[in-house]
Design an enzyme around this catalytic site. Sequence first.
Site, PDB file in Angstrom:
ATOM      1  N   GLY A 169      28.190  54.459  65.007  1.00 26.03           N
ATOM      2  CA  GLY A 169      28.076  55.160  63.439  1.00 26.03           C
ATOM      3  C   GLY A 169      26.230  55.563  63.316  1.00 26.03           C
ATOM      4  N   ARG A 170      26.450  55.309  62.442  1.00 27.16           N
ATOM      5  CA  ARG A 170      24.895  56.310  61.628  1.00 27.16           C
ATOM      6  C   ARG A 170      24.223  55.692  62.447  1.00 27.16           C
ATOM      7  NH1 ARG A 170      27.953  57.765  57.424  1.00 27.16           N
ATOM      8  NH2 ARG A 170      28.607  60.059  57.629  1.00 27.16           N
ATOM      9  N   ILE A 171      24.141  54.428  61.550  1.00 31.51           N
ATOM     10  CA  ILE A 171      23.053  53.515  61.866  1.00 31.51           C
ATOM     11  C   ILE A 171      23.122  53.130  63.374  1.00 31.51           C
ATOM     12  CG2 ILE A 171      22.263  51.563  60.991  1.00 31.51           C
ATOM     13  CD1 ILE A 171      23.537  51.836  58.745  1.00 31.51           C
ATOM     14  N   THR A 219      21.873  43.524  60.236  1.00 26.92           N
ATOM     15  CA  THR A 219      21.403  43.962  59.363  1.00 26.92           C
ATOM     16  C   THR A 219      23.541  44.844  59.107  1.00 26.92           C
ATOM     17  OG1 THR A 219      20.957  46.151  60.536  1.00 26.92           O
ATOM     18  CG2 THR A 219      19.222  44.915  60.223  1.00 26.92           C
ATOM     19  N   ARG A 252      26.604  42.696  57.661  1.00 26.73           N
ATOM     20  CA  ARG A 252      27.029  42.266  56.548  1.00 26.73           C
ATOM     21  C   ARG A 252      27.606  40.793  57.579  1.00 26.73           C
ATOM     22  NH1 ARG A 252      25.549  45.134  53.782  1.00 26.73           N
ATOM     23  NH2 ARG A 252      27.524  46.041  51.887  1.00 26.73           N
ATOM     24  N   GLU A 269      25.024  35.365  50.222  1.00 24.17           N
ATOM     25  CA  GLU A 269      24.042  35.697  49.420  1.00 24.17           C
ATOM     26  C   GLU A 269      23.581  34.932  48.045  1.00 24.17           C
ATOM     27  OE1 GLU A 269      24.080  39.450  50.465  1.00 24.17           O
ATOM     28  OE2 GLU A 269      23.608  39.225  53.131  1.00 24.17           O
ATOM     29  N   HIS A 274      18.328  40.212  52.635  1.00 20.04           N
ATOM     30  CA  HIS A 274      19.029  41.602  52.528  1.00 20.04           C
ATOM     31  C   HIS A 274      18.545  42.847  51.808  1.00 20.04           C
ATOM     32  CE1 HIS A 274      23.641  43.196  51.649  1.00 20.04           C
ATOM     33  NE2 HIS A 274      22.958  44.034  52.082  1.00 20.04           N
TER      34      HIS A 274
HETATM   35  C1  DGY Z   1      24.274  48.487  52.077  1.00 15.52           C
HETATM   36  O1  DGY Z   1      24.426  49.964  51.364  1.00 15.52           O
HETATM   37  O2  DGY Z   1      25.585  48.532  51.979  1.00 15.52           O
HETATM   38  C2  DGY Z   1      23.483  47.711  52.515  1.00 15.52           C
HETATM   39  O3  DGY Z   1      23.901  46.572  52.680  1.00 15.52           O
HETATM   40  C3  DGY Z   1      22.427  47.767  50.584  1.00 15.52           C
HETATM   41  O4  DGY Z   1      22.933  46.638  50.286  1.00 15.52           O
END
Ligand code: DGY
Length: 322
Positions: free
Chosen positions: A158-160, A239, A241, A270, A289
């Site tokens: 996706g985007r990231i 990075t 979940r 968390e 996080h």
């Molecule tokens: C999100 O935006 O979902 C990131 O995990 C930051 O909390």
Amino acid sequence: MKKRFNVLVTRRLHRSALDELEKRCNVLLHTGKIPIPKKNLINKIKDMDGLICHPYDTIDEEVIINAKNLKAISTFSVGFDHIDINFAKSQKIKIGYTPEVLTNATAELTIGLILDVLRRISEGDRIVRNKKWNQIFGAYDYTGTEVAGKTIGIIGMGRIGKEVAKKANGLGMNVIYHNRRPVSKKIEKMLKTKYVSENTLYRKSDIISLHIPYNNDTHHLMNSKIFKKMKKTSFLINTSRGKIINEKQLVVALQKKDIQGAGMDVYESEPIKKDSLLLKLENVVLAPHVGSSTRETRQKMSDITVKNLILALERKKLLYSV
Ligand code: DGY
């Protein structure tokens, strides 16, 4: 005169965004314990038209049922697994979120974790602070792994995922990926990447980076079976979940050296549990996080969260709607 809406904000936002919100709404800002305790949340949300929440606030059926007037939820995040989306939608509640603006920040942190765990930066920092430098004087006492020439396997393009691919190219890495559907050939060419099956990705990657949402299908996607398929010299980066990884099984894999290391920004619980065995391992880098936590990005997220909420309450099209 326009109707003023009652809105609950579960955590402080940038002042300018709050000012904007206050022009249009009566704002109840929770300033106490974070995350807001559920009892408080249920109490405070009763008469609210709108809610601004964060990933640490669980907006489940119980909360939504108690919010009889609720018409809009705007979350300060790209992830929305903390909200019971189906139930909210069944109650005709609009939901806004903040994608795009945190793509770069999260991709930067991903690259940061990769460099950190492969080059053992945080581990070295502990050695320096603990005055143990003289134990690593030998030429081979403290060697890391170079990223250039290594293969990164991106799960979720996706985007990231795409931004990580772009940055990984810049570091001279080979990029392969797995996604529900391959991206277009044009994007593959631009990102110098190749679609592979999940199994091929597990077997071929030196680094695996997760960029998928958390849901029933992705719960514990990364588990001991998968760690056994990965190279013994490989690293896992997360990075997205925490619950996508079976953390107990990851600890075992790291201890038994089924994989070499991990860089994590998110956890099953968390803050991370005080007795988490991850805290005892040297071959992991643990960030709290903070993927989207840059001054630049958080300001934009604040602005969008507020705009989304006002637009939803005014029954207009949201900037980003779930
Ligand atoms: C999100 O935006 O979902 C990131 O995990 C930051 O909390």
